[in-house]
Design a protein around this motif. Structure first.
Motif, mmCIF file in Angstrom:
data_model
loop_
_atom_site.group_PDB
_atom_site.id
_atom_site.type_symbol
_atom_site.label_atom_id
_atom_site.label_comp_id
_atom_site.label_asym_id
_atom_site.label_seq_id
_atom_site.Cartn_x
_atom_site.Cartn_y
_atom_site.Cartn_z
ATOM 1 N N THR A 27 0.819 -1.218 0.000
ATOM 2 C CA THR A 27 0.000 0.000 0.000
ATOM 3 C C THR A 27 0.851 1.265 0.000
ATOM 4 O O THR A 27 0.319 2.351 -0.195
ATOM 5 C CB THR A 27 -0.964 0.022 1.206
ATOM 6 O OG1 THR A 27 -0.219 0.106 2.419
ATOM 7 C CG2 THR A 27 -1.869 -1.205 1.227
ATOM 8 N N LEU A 28 2.158 1.121 0.208
ATOM 9 C CA LEU A 28 3.051 2.285 0.183
ATOM 10 C C LEU A 28 3.298 2.782 -1.243
ATOM 11 O O LEU A 28 3.697 3.936 -1.440
ATOM 12 C CB LEU A 28 4.397 1.943 0.832
ATOM 13 C CG LEU A 28 4.360 1.493 2.287
ATOM 14 C CD1 LEU A 28 5.750 1.058 2.741
ATOM 15 C CD2 LEU A 28 3.811 2.586 3.181
ATOM 16 N N ARG A 33 -2.770 2.651 -2.031
ATOM 17 C CA ARG A 33 -3.045 2.869 -0.604
ATOM 18 C C ARG A 33 -4.149 1.961 -0.066
ATOM 19 O O ARG A 33 -4.078 1.489 1.067
ATOM 20 C CB ARG A 33 -3.407 4.324 -0.353
ATOM 21 C CG ARG A 33 -3.627 4.642 1.115
ATOM 22 C CD ARG A 33 -4.023 6.090 1.321
ATOM 23 N NE ARG A 33 -2.962 6.975 0.913
ATOM 24 C CZ ARG A 33 -2.109 7.568 1.749
ATOM 25 N NH1 ARG A 33 -2.206 7.343 3.027
ATOM 26 N NH2 ARG A 33 -1.176 8.358 1.296
ATOM 27 N N THR A 34 -5.166 1.707 -0.869
ATOM 28 C CA THR A 34 -6.274 0.866 -0.403
ATOM 29 C C THR A 34 -6.274 -0.496 -1.086
ATOM 30 O O THR A 34 -7.232 -1.244 -0.961
ATOM 31 C CB THR A 34 -7.630 1.553 -0.677
ATOM 32 O OG1 THR A 34 -7.756 1.792 -2.080
ATOM 33 C CG2 THR A 34 -7.733 2.864 0.093
ATOM 34 N N ALA A 85 4.483 5.717 8.417
ATOM 35 C CA ALA A 85 3.603 4.826 7.660
ATOM 36 C C ALA A 85 2.361 4.433 8.457
ATOM 37 O O ALA A 85 1.273 4.327 7.893
ATOM 38 C CB ALA A 85 4.370 3.580 7.221
ATOM 39 N N TYR A 89 -1.019 5.019 6.581
ATOM 40 C CA TYR A 89 -1.440 3.816 5.868
ATOM 41 C C TYR A 89 -2.113 2.832 6.827
ATOM 42 O O TYR A 89 -1.441 2.201 7.650
ATOM 43 C CB TYR A 89 -0.229 3.155 5.201
ATOM 44 C CG TYR A 89 0.403 4.051 4.168
ATOM 45 C CD1 TYR A 89 -0.008 4.007 2.844
ATOM 46 C CD2 TYR A 89 1.407 4.945 4.534
ATOM 47 C CE1 TYR A 89 0.558 4.842 1.895
ATOM 48 C CE2 TYR A 89 1.981 5.786 3.583
ATOM 49 C CZ TYR A 89 1.547 5.726 2.275
ATOM 50 O OH TYR A 89 2.105 6.559 1.339
#
Length: 136
Positions: A27-28, A33-34, A85, A89
């Motif tokens: 997701t980084l 992200r999702t 993060a 996230y």
């Protein structure tokens, strides 16, 4: 690979998903992200590990890290990586914090130890310092 042993062992012992951290790292990547994923997670881990290895190598050119110094650096990296993060996230925030910190500590210790290995010169002799490292 070695630095993932703490979180993998923790996942196995607690019945958690052993690939959760890999998926969360995915997701980084921009646009993910999702959308966690194993392939994206592998890419993200390689990029992040290479970047931090570069930072530690630059430090090792001037100061011997050894495993202990590398471990301390790994804890600092954990504070940065997980602190930033985890806030931004959700998939990273959902991971158990302790095993992730231990992964970073192992990464730093192993990297510090490897950067401290003897370097072969063109003359066939060895040096106990990293390239460009001056003894203090």
């Amino acid at each position: 690979m070695v630095s993932g042993i703490p979180s993998t062992a923790h996942a196995l012992l607690t019945g958690r998903d052993v690939l959760a951290a890999t998926r969360a790292a995915g997701t980084l990547l921009p646009g993910r992200r999702t959308r966690p994923g194993v392939a994206a997670g592998l890419i993200a881990h390689v990029v992040v590990s290479a970047a931090w290895t570069g930072v530690l190598a630059a430090i090792a050119r001037h100061h011997r890290l050894r495993a202990g110094g590398g471990a301390i650096a790994g804890l600092a990296i954990a504070a940065l990586d997980l602190g930033i993060a985890a806030r931004a996230y959700p998939a990273v925030r959902a991971l158990p914090r302790g095993p992730q910190i231990l992964d970073h500590l192992v990464f730093g210790a192993v990297t510090g130890a490897l950067l401290d290995r003897p370097v072969w010169t063109d003359q066939g002799t060895t040096s106990t310092t990293s390239p460009g490292c001056s003894e203090l």
